[in-house]
Design a protein around this motif. Structure first.
Motif, PDB file in Angstrom:
ATOM      1  N   MET A   1     -45.799  -5.784 -40.731  1.00 52.47           N
ATOM      2  CA  MET A   1     -44.625  -6.989 -40.186  1.00 52.47           C
ATOM      3  C   MET A   1     -44.753  -7.428 -38.925  1.00 52.47           C
ATOM      4  O   MET A   1     -44.871  -6.657 -38.131  1.00 52.47           O
ATOM      5  CB  MET A   1     -43.146  -6.506 -40.709  1.00 52.47           C
ATOM      6  CG  MET A   1     -42.228  -7.540 -40.417  1.00 52.47           C
ATOM      7  SD  MET A   1     -40.576  -7.099 -41.058  1.00 52.47           S
ATOM      8  CE  MET A   1     -40.389  -5.400 -41.190  1.00 52.47           C
ATOM      9  N   SER A   2     -44.525  -8.875 -39.049  1.00 53.95           N
ATOM     10  CA  SER A   2     -44.482  -9.326 -37.441  1.00 53.95           C
ATOM     11  C   SER A   2     -43.269  -9.998 -37.144  1.00 53.95           C
ATOM     12  O   SER A   2     -42.914 -10.688 -37.946  1.00 53.95           O
ATOM     13  CB  SER A   2     -45.829 -10.159 -37.373  1.00 53.95           C
ATOM     14  OG  SER A   2     -45.701 -11.005 -36.367  1.00 53.95           O
ATOM     15  N   LEU A   3     -42.816  -9.698 -35.987  1.00 56.23           N
ATOM     16  CA  LEU A   3     -41.551 -10.407 -35.810  1.00 56.23           C
ATOM     17  C   LEU A   3     -41.842 -11.597 -34.751  1.00 56.23           C
ATOM     18  O   LEU A   3     -42.367 -11.258 -33.765  1.00 56.23           O
ATOM     19  CB  LEU A   3     -40.357  -9.493 -35.224  1.00 56.23           C
ATOM     20  CG  LEU A   3     -40.076  -8.442 -35.745  1.00 56.23           C
ATOM     21  CD1 LEU A   3     -39.008  -7.263 -35.220  1.00 56.23           C
ATOM     22  CD2 LEU A   3     -39.261  -8.668 -37.117  1.00 56.23           C
ATOM     23  N   ARG A   4     -41.143 -12.681 -34.986  1.00 59.68           N
ATOM     24  CA  ARG A   4     -41.579 -13.851 -34.167  1.00 59.68           C
ATOM     25  C   ARG A   4     -40.174 -14.748 -33.974  1.00 59.68           C
ATOM     26  O   ARG A   4     -39.145 -14.685 -34.882  1.00 59.68           O
ATOM     27  CB  ARG A   4     -42.328 -14.879 -34.976  1.00 59.68           C
ATOM     28  CG  ARG A   4     -43.638 -14.525 -35.319  1.00 59.68           C
ATOM     29  CD  ARG A   4     -44.566 -14.395 -34.235  1.00 59.68           C
ATOM     30  NE  ARG A   4     -45.854 -13.964 -34.692  1.00 59.68           N
ATOM     31  CZ  ARG A   4     -46.696 -13.372 -33.925  1.00 59.68           C
ATOM     32  NH1 ARG A   4     -46.451 -13.129 -32.810  1.00 59.68           N
ATOM     33  NH2 ARG A   4     -47.943 -12.857 -34.456  1.00 59.68           N
ATOM     34  N   THR A   5     -39.959 -15.285 -32.745  1.00 64.52           N
ATOM     35  CA  THR A   5     -39.034 -16.108 -32.513  1.00 64.52           C
ATOM     36  C   THR A   5     -39.471 -17.433 -32.396  1.00 64.52           C
ATOM     37  O   THR A   5     -40.611 -17.948 -31.836  1.00 64.52           O
ATOM     38  CB  THR A   5     -38.368 -15.802 -30.910  1.00 64.52           C
ATOM     39  OG1 THR A   5     -38.210 -14.322 -31.144  1.00 64.52           O
ATOM     40  CG2 THR A   5     -37.170 -16.470 -30.966  1.00 64.52           C
ATOM     41  N   LEU A  67     -54.336 -12.918 -50.109  1.00 57.60           N
ATOM     42  CA  LEU A  67     -53.012 -12.518 -49.391  1.00 57.60           C
ATOM     43  C   LEU A  67     -52.092 -13.517 -49.463  1.00 57.60           C
ATOM     44  O   LEU A  67     -52.242 -14.920 -49.498  1.00 57.60           O
ATOM     45  CB  LEU A  67     -53.470 -12.470 -47.840  1.00 57.60           C
ATOM     46  CG  LEU A  67     -52.169 -12.173 -46.832  1.00 57.60           C
ATOM     47  CD1 LEU A  67     -51.787 -10.955 -47.082  1.00 57.60           C
ATOM     48  CD2 LEU A  67     -52.515 -12.529 -45.398  1.00 57.60           C
ATOM     49  N   ILE A  68     -50.823 -13.073 -49.788  1.00 52.61           N
ATOM     50  CA  ILE A  68     -49.703 -13.857 -49.923  1.00 52.61           C
ATOM     51  C   ILE A  68     -48.664 -13.353 -48.927  1.00 52.61           C
ATOM     52  O   ILE A  68     -48.277 -12.090 -48.808  1.00 52.61           O
ATOM     53  CB  ILE A  68     -49.048 -13.882 -51.108  1.00 52.61           C
ATOM     54  CG1 ILE A  68     -49.938 -14.419 -52.346  1.00 52.61           C
ATOM     55  CG2 ILE A  68     -47.521 -14.699 -51.092  1.00 52.61           C
ATOM     56  CD1 ILE A  68     -49.536 -14.213 -53.859  1.00 52.61           C
ATOM     57  N   VAL A  69     -48.184 -14.470 -47.872  1.00 54.37           N
ATOM     58  CA  VAL A  69     -47.250 -14.051 -47.160  1.00 54.37           C
ATOM     59  C   VAL A  69     -45.875 -14.751 -47.118  1.00 54.37           C
ATOM     60  O   VAL A  69     -45.730 -15.523 -47.620  1.00 54.37           O
ATOM     61  CB  VAL A  69     -47.790 -14.277 -45.617  1.00 54.37           C
ATOM     62  CG1 VAL A  69     -49.084 -13.427 -45.095  1.00 54.37           C
ATOM     63  CG2 VAL A  69     -47.965 -15.573 -45.417  1.00 54.37           C
TER      64      VAL A  69
END
Length: 98
Positions: A1-5, A67-69
């Protein structure tokens, strides 16, 4: 998982979709189906059964080249860039170096 602002300061997580996301993804498709004339379904018309979509997501996870995101905000899917299975796109990508 990648957290982005995002630029507007909202935090989102971006991660690989899993079979447990099927219900949220179907709801997402049914909501956004009415927002574009370029989808093969309209609002409330994405009728793939939950069990079938769970199986689809499970099979994608098993493939090495697929890949499905999803992007989520507060555990609600807000973005899903992959097309639904009935409109699957197959493409080849070959990098070139000069």
């Amino acid at each position: 998982m990648s957290l982005r602002t995002l630029k507007n300061g909202i935090g989102v997580s971006i991660r690989e979709a899993a079979p447990k996301d099927a219900e949220k993804m179907i709801a997402f498709y049914n909501r956004v189906g009415g927002e574009s004339d370029f989808l093969s379904f309209g609002e409330g018309e994405f009728l793939t059964p939950l069990s079938e979509y769970e199986l689809f997501l499970s099979s994608v996870k098993q493939e090495q080249n697929s890949l499905i995101v999803v992007a989520e905000k507060e555990e609600k899917i807000i973005r899903h860039p992959s097309p639904p299975p009935k409109t699957r796109v197959i493409s080849m990508w070959g990098p070139s170096v000069l």
